[in-house]
Structures are given as C-alpha cells and as structure tokens.
Design a protein around this motif. Sequence first.
Motif, mmCIF file in Angstrom:
data_model
loop_
_atom_site.group_PDB
_atom_site.id
_atom_site.type_symbol
_atom_site.label_atom_id
_atom_site.label_comp_id
_atom_site.label_asym_id
_atom_site.label_seq_id
_atom_site.Cartn_x
_atom_site.Cartn_y
_atom_site.Cartn_z
ATOM 1 N N ALA A 38 -9.525 24.277 -13.590
ATOM 2 C CA ALA A 38 -10.796 25.147 -14.230
ATOM 3 C C ALA A 38 -12.045 24.747 -13.781
ATOM 4 N N LEU A 39 -12.242 23.403 -13.593
ATOM 5 C CA LEU A 39 -13.472 22.504 -13.210
ATOM 6 C C LEU A 39 -13.848 22.784 -11.744
ATOM 7 N N GLY A 40 -12.607 22.830 -10.933
ATOM 8 C CA GLY A 40 -12.853 23.155 -9.597
ATOM 9 C C GLY A 40 -13.293 24.622 -9.093
ATOM 10 N N PHE A 41 -12.714 25.642 -10.064
ATOM 11 C CA PHE A 41 -13.066 26.979 -9.934
ATOM 12 C C PHE A 41 -14.483 27.307 -10.399
ATOM 13 N N VAL A 42 -14.653 26.420 -11.455
ATOM 14 C CA VAL A 42 -16.245 26.827 -11.814
ATOM 15 C C VAL A 42 -17.388 26.218 -10.720
ATOM 16 N N GLY A 43 -16.780 25.010 -10.242
ATOM 17 C CA GLY A 43 -17.712 24.516 -9.179
ATOM 18 C C GLY A 43 -17.700 25.092 -7.896
ATOM 19 N N ILE A 44 -16.847 25.768 -7.669
ATOM 20 C CA ILE A 44 -16.711 26.825 -6.295
ATOM 21 C C ILE A 44 -17.572 28.090 -6.908
ATOM 22 N N ALA A 45 -17.286 28.270 -8.168
ATOM 23 C CA ALA A 45 -18.223 29.705 -8.482
ATOM 24 C C ALA A 45 -19.489 29.429 -8.258
ATOM 25 N N VAL A 46 -20.024 28.104 -8.955
ATOM 26 C CA VAL A 46 -21.856 27.763 -8.935
ATOM 27 C C VAL A 46 -22.126 27.776 -7.354
ATOM 28 N N LEU A 47 -21.145 27.211 -6.660
ATOM 29 C CA LEU A 47 -21.682 27.147 -5.177
ATOM 30 C C LEU A 47 -21.919 28.336 -4.562
ATOM 31 N N GLY A 48 -20.811 29.268 -4.816
ATOM 32 C CA GLY A 48 -21.084 30.719 -4.398
ATOM 33 C C GLY A 48 -22.207 31.301 -4.856
#
Length: 70
Positions: free
Chosen positions: A9-19
Amino acid sequence: MLWPMLAIALGFVGIAVLGVCAVRVFVEAERLGRQVSESTRRISRAAEDLERAATSAAGSVPGRSPAAAR
C-alpha cells in the motif's frame, strides 16, 4: 500478513505521489515554454521597433542620410 500489505500500500501511494508530481512538472514546463516563446516574440518585436526608431532618428540629423547611419 499485515506488514507485506502495508508495504504494498505504501509503495502504491508513493508511486501515485510521484505520478502527480510528474504531471505537475510537465504542466509547469509547458507553461514555461509558452512564456519563453511569448517573451522571445515580444523582444524581437521591440528590437525591430528600436531599429526603425534609430533609422528614423538618424534620418532626422541634418547633413546625414539614413543610409549613412548604418
């Protein structure tokens, strides 16, 4: 089982923030490009106006022709 799911979940949130950041940078870069283009056009127009004014001013000097001013 909780820790792997939390990591995913944190990985997904991190990728979303970077996007989101990447999209914002892209939009601002396009806006900067438009501003640079507009500024270049305005500077070019001002340089042409200045050249015309200088030619006109040189032509108004007694005893000199505009061709001699160049």
